[in-house]
Scaffold this motif. Structure first.
Motif: not given
Length: 239
Positions: A119-123, A168-171
């Motif tokens: 699962w991939i999210t942004f923030h 992705v915000k963490h990455l």
């Protein structure tokens, strides 16, 4: 995955340490408000989208009927933004998806409680917050509240979404010259956003997938470079 929701009406409590403070604020907002929209883009490990034997490629966007802008809590500026982007709240109320039915079908879909799916999210704190709330309906059949502490919440995230979650915000903290929101990161990476509908969960979920695949190609060459960041939700990092 991406979500749209009625904004933020409760603000931070400076007496708590950051991750617990962020969770307390997120919980307060999610507990009292309703999810508006969920977007999902499914792909294989190479980024290919499903075609179902056609010349098209498919993503999913669900509009829910629960939220009533006339009587439910919301942040007015967030609702105004969604309206400017084409959100039709009257149509959602009349023709939107029933949240309980959505939760039931999600549990039967094979997407959840499956460690073979990433699962991939942004923030993604609010994305997972609202999804945990929605999926908890399936078991409680009452208006659920998120767990009182961050640790229990992250256990529920792991239960529903498995062990492989990327925010992705963490990455991008580990990617030189990448910063800001989804649109900014996407543009920096060279993607053309002129045709997409920003702040529509389906469109945003597709951009999140493209951004993830590109930063994986550019910055995370070895498999374990990426794996050490699994399970971290931006702003809710366990110290």
């Amino acid at each position: 995955m991406d979500t749209e929701f009625p904004g933020v009406i409760f603000q931070s409590d400076p007496t708590l340490r950051q991750s617990q403070n962020n969770y307390a604020v997120m919980k307060a907002n999610v507990d009292c408000m309703h999810l508006i929209q969920v977007g999902m883009t499914l792909s294989d490990r190479h980024g290919n989208l499903p075609t179902f034997g056609t010349s098209n490629r498919f993503i999913w966007e669900f509009n829910f009927c629960k939220f009533d802008v006339m009587c439910h809590p919301h942040a007015p500026h967030s609702i105004a933004l969604l309206r400017r982007q084409g959100m039709n709240f009257h149509k959602n109320r009349n023709f939107g998806v029933n949240i309980l039915r959505f939760a039931e079908l999600m549990m039967l879909s094979g997407l959840l409680c499956n460690n073979h799916i990433h699962w991939i999210t942004f923030h993604g704190a609010y994305d997972f917050g609202y999804m945990v709330k929605v999926l908890s309906h399936r078991f409680l059949y009452t208006q659920p509240l998120l767990p009182p502490n961050l640790e229990d919440f992250l256990q529920l995230v792991k239960f529903f979404f498995g062990h492989t979650i990327y925010d992705v915000k963490h990455l991008i903290k580990f990617c030189p010259n990448l910063y800001g929101g989804l649109d900014k990161v996407s543009e920096t990476l060279g993607f053309d956003n002129s045709a997409r509908k920003s702040h529509h969960a389906g469109s945003d979920s597709l951009v999140i997938l493209h951004v993830f695949n590109e930063i994986k190609r550019l910055y995370f060459h070895a498999q374990n470079d990426l794996e050490k960041h699994t399970g971290v939700v931006y702003g809710l990092e366990m110290l």
